[in-house]
Motif scaffolding. Structure first.
Motif, mmCIF file in Angstrom:
data_model
loop_
_atom_site.group_PDB
_atom_site.id
_atom_site.type_symbol
_atom_site.label_atom_id
_atom_site.label_comp_id
_atom_site.label_asym_id
_atom_site.label_seq_id
_atom_site.Cartn_x
_atom_site.Cartn_y
_atom_site.Cartn_z
ATOM 1 N N THR A 91 0.831 -1.202 0.000
ATOM 2 C CA THR A 91 0.000 0.000 0.000
ATOM 3 C C THR A 91 0.866 1.253 0.000
ATOM 4 O O THR A 91 0.624 2.190 -0.765
ATOM 5 C CB THR A 91 -0.936 0.004 1.228
ATOM 6 O OG1 THR A 91 -1.801 -1.116 1.161
ATOM 7 C CG2 THR A 91 -1.746 1.275 1.317
ATOM 8 N N VAL A 92 1.893 1.255 0.836
ATOM 9 C CA VAL A 92 2.774 2.426 0.929
ATOM 10 C C VAL A 92 3.471 2.676 -0.399
ATOM 11 O O VAL A 92 3.524 3.818 -0.880
ATOM 12 C CB VAL A 92 3.795 2.264 2.078
ATOM 13 C CG1 VAL A 92 4.793 3.420 2.088
ATOM 14 C CG2 VAL A 92 3.085 2.153 3.422
ATOM 15 N N TRP A 93 3.987 1.612 -1.024
ATOM 16 C CA TRP A 93 4.697 1.865 -2.276
ATOM 17 C C TRP A 93 3.754 2.286 -3.393
ATOM 18 O O TRP A 93 4.137 3.076 -4.247
ATOM 19 C CB TRP A 93 5.649 0.765 -2.676
ATOM 20 C CG TRP A 93 5.206 -0.593 -3.105
ATOM 21 C CD1 TRP A 93 5.381 -1.747 -2.401
ATOM 22 C CD2 TRP A 93 4.599 -0.993 -4.343
ATOM 23 N NE1 TRP A 93 4.908 -2.823 -3.124
ATOM 24 C CE2 TRP A 93 4.430 -2.383 -4.322
ATOM 25 C CE3 TRP A 93 4.178 -0.296 -5.482
ATOM 26 C CZ2 TRP A 93 3.859 -3.094 -5.377
ATOM 27 C CZ3 TRP A 93 3.605 -1.003 -6.529
ATOM 28 C CH2 TRP A 93 3.457 -2.389 -6.475
ATOM 29 N N ALA A 94 2.527 1.801 -3.372
ATOM 30 C CA ALA A 94 1.568 2.244 -4.392
ATOM 31 C C ALA A 94 1.245 3.725 -4.228
ATOM 32 O O ALA A 94 1.177 4.475 -5.218
ATOM 33 C CB ALA A 94 0.297 1.408 -4.318
ATOM 34 N N LEU A 136 11.112 -2.785 -2.218
ATOM 35 C CA LEU A 136 12.115 -3.801 -1.872
ATOM 36 C C LEU A 136 11.747 -4.534 -0.585
ATOM 37 O O LEU A 136 11.826 -5.770 -0.526
ATOM 38 C CB LEU A 136 13.498 -3.165 -1.748
ATOM 39 C CG LEU A 136 14.152 -2.726 -3.055
ATOM 40 C CD1 LEU A 136 15.451 -1.971 -2.785
ATOM 41 C CD2 LEU A 136 14.413 -3.920 -3.959
ATOM 42 N N MET A 137 11.335 -3.787 0.438
ATOM 43 C CA MET A 137 10.954 -4.430 1.704
ATOM 44 C C MET A 137 9.717 -5.304 1.527
ATOM 45 O O MET A 137 9.631 -6.393 2.085
ATOM 46 C CB MET A 137 10.718 -3.378 2.787
ATOM 47 C CG MET A 137 11.981 -2.686 3.242
ATOM 48 S SD MET A 137 11.735 -1.554 4.638
ATOM 49 C CE MET A 137 10.731 -0.277 3.914
ATOM 50 N N SER A 138 8.766 -4.824 0.745
ATOM 51 C CA SER A 138 7.540 -5.577 0.513
ATOM 52 C C SER A 138 7.832 -6.896 -0.204
ATOM 53 O O SER A 138 7.320 -7.958 0.178
ATOM 54 C CB SER A 138 6.554 -4.732 -0.303
ATOM 55 O OG SER A 138 5.363 -5.437 -0.548
ATOM 56 N N MET A 139 8.644 -6.838 -1.227
ATOM 57 C CA MET A 139 9.004 -8.048 -1.970
ATOM 58 C C MET A 139 9.830 -9.007 -1.107
ATOM 59 O O MET A 139 9.649 -10.220 -1.176
ATOM 60 C CB MET A 139 9.786 -7.697 -3.236
ATOM 61 C CG MET A 139 8.986 -6.986 -4.267
ATOM 62 S SD MET A 139 7.741 -8.091 -4.955
ATOM 63 C CE MET A 139 6.864 -6.942 -5.978
ATOM 64 N N GLY A 148 9.659 -9.312 2.126
ATOM 65 C CA GLY A 148 8.732 -9.937 3.070
ATOM 66 C C GLY A 148 7.885 -11.004 2.406
ATOM 67 O O GLY A 148 7.660 -12.088 2.967
ATOM 68 N N LEU A 149 7.406 -10.717 1.197
ATOM 69 C CA LEU A 149 6.639 -11.720 0.462
ATOM 70 C C LEU A 149 7.492 -12.949 0.209
ATOM 71 O O LEU A 149 7.044 -14.083 0.407
ATOM 72 C CB LEU A 149 6.133 -11.127 -0.856
ATOM 73 C CG LEU A 149 5.421 -12.097 -1.805
ATOM 74 C CD1 LEU A 149 4.152 -12.661 -1.164
ATOM 75 C CD2 LEU A 149 5.100 -11.396 -3.119
ATOM 76 N N SER A 150 8.717 -12.747 -0.198
ATOM 77 C CA SER A 150 9.628 -13.857 -0.458
ATOM 78 C C SER A 150 9.847 -14.698 0.798
ATOM 79 O O SER A 150 9.819 -15.930 0.746
ATOM 80 C CB SER A 150 10.966 -13.309 -0.969
ATOM 81 O OG SER A 150 11.888 -14.348 -1.150
ATOM 82 N N TYR A 151 10.043 -14.025 1.927
ATOM 83 C CA TYR A 151 10.219 -14.741 3.199
ATOM 84 C C TYR A 151 8.971 -15.562 3.535
ATOM 85 O O TYR A 151 9.069 -16.732 3.903
ATOM 86 C CB TYR A 151 10.516 -13.735 4.325
ATOM 87 C CG TYR A 151 10.543 -14.378 5.683
ATOM 88 C CD1 TYR A 151 11.691 -15.004 6.146
ATOM 89 C CD2 TYR A 151 9.416 -14.365 6.508
ATOM 90 C CE1 TYR A 151 11.714 -15.615 7.393
ATOM 91 C CE2 TYR A 151 9.429 -14.966 7.749
ATOM 92 C CZ TYR A 151 10.580 -15.591 8.185
ATOM 93 O OH TYR A 151 10.597 -16.191 9.424
ATOM 94 N N ALA A 152 7.803 -14.955 3.410
ATOM 95 C CA ALA A 152 6.559 -15.645 3.765
ATOM 96 C C ALA A 152 6.321 -16.854 2.858
ATOM 97 O O ALA A 152 5.799 -17.881 3.305
ATOM 98 C CB ALA A 152 5.379 -14.678 3.689
ATOM 99 N N LEU A 153 6.719 -16.738 1.603
ATOM 100 C CA LEU A 153 6.479 -17.835 0.658
ATOM 101 C C LEU A 153 7.405 -19.022 0.889
ATOM 102 O O LEU A 153 7.232 -20.062 0.256
ATOM 103 C CB LEU A 153 6.593 -17.335 -0.780
ATOM 104 C CG LEU A 153 5.489 -16.394 -1.232
ATOM 105 C CD1 LEU A 153 5.719 -15.948 -2.675
ATOM 106 C CD2 LEU A 153 4.109 -17.024 -1.077
ATOM 107 N N ARG A 154 8.344 -18.879 1.806
ATOM 108 C CA ARG A 154 9.158 -20.043 2.184
ATOM 109 C C ARG A 154 8.294 -21.117 2.840
ATOM 110 O O ARG A 154 8.587 -22.300 2.708
ATOM 111 C CB ARG A 154 10.257 -19.638 3.159
ATOM 112 C CG ARG A 154 11.350 -18.800 2.564
ATOM 113 C CD ARG A 154 12.378 -18.494 3.622
ATOM 114 N NE ARG A 154 13.369 -17.554 3.142
ATOM 115 C CZ ARG A 154 14.306 -17.036 3.901
ATOM 116 N NH1 ARG A 154 14.390 -17.380 5.182
ATOM 117 N NH2 ARG A 154 15.168 -16.194 3.403
#
Length: 104
Positions: free
Chosen positions: A14-17, A40-43, A45-51
Motif C-alpha cells: 500500500t505504501v509503495w503504491a 524492496l521491503m515488501s518483496m 517480506g513476500l519472499s520470506y513468507a512464501l518459504r
C-alpha cells in the motif's frame, strides 16, 4: 511468523503504491525513494513468507492487503468515491482472504 510478515508486506505494498502515485512519474525525489525502499521491503517480506506458505495463498493475501489498503486510502485521503458497491466488493476481498487463510 510468516503470516505476520506477509500482512506487513501487504501494508508496505500500500505504501509503495501511494508513493508511486505521489512520485509523479519519479519526478519527485522523496516519494521516489520511499517507493524504492518500500517495494524492496515488501518483496523481501513476500519472499520470506512464501518459504512456508503456499504460493497461491501467500500471493493472493499479499495482493489483497495491498489492494484494500490502497482503496481505503484513496477513499479517505484522495476523495475516491465511496459507494455501496465499492464497499461490498472490498468486503468480498476480505471474505476471500479469510477463506484462503481458513483453507490453509
Amino acid at each position: 511468523m510468516a503470516w505476520l510478515v506477509l500482512v506487513v508486506s501487504g501494508v508496505l505494498e500500500t505504501v509503495w503504491a501511494i508513493a508511486l502515485q505521489a512520485s509523479k512519474g519519479f519526478s519527485r525525489p522523496l516519494p521516489s525513494v520511499v517507493f524504492g525502499a518500500t517495494v524492496l521491503m515488501s518483496m523481501a517480506g513476500l519472499s520470506y513468507a512464501l518459504r512456508t506458505l503456499p504460493l497461491g495463498t501467500g500471493y493472493a493475501v499479499w495482493v489483497a492487503v495491498g489492494t484494500l489498503g490502497t482503496a481505503i486510502y484513496g477513499m479517505l485521503a484522495l476523495g475516491d468515491p465511496v459507494t455501496v458497491l465499492r464497499v461490498l466488493f472490498l468486503a468480498m476481498i476480505i471474505g476471500g482472504v479469510v477463506g484462503l487463510k481458513m483453507a490453509h
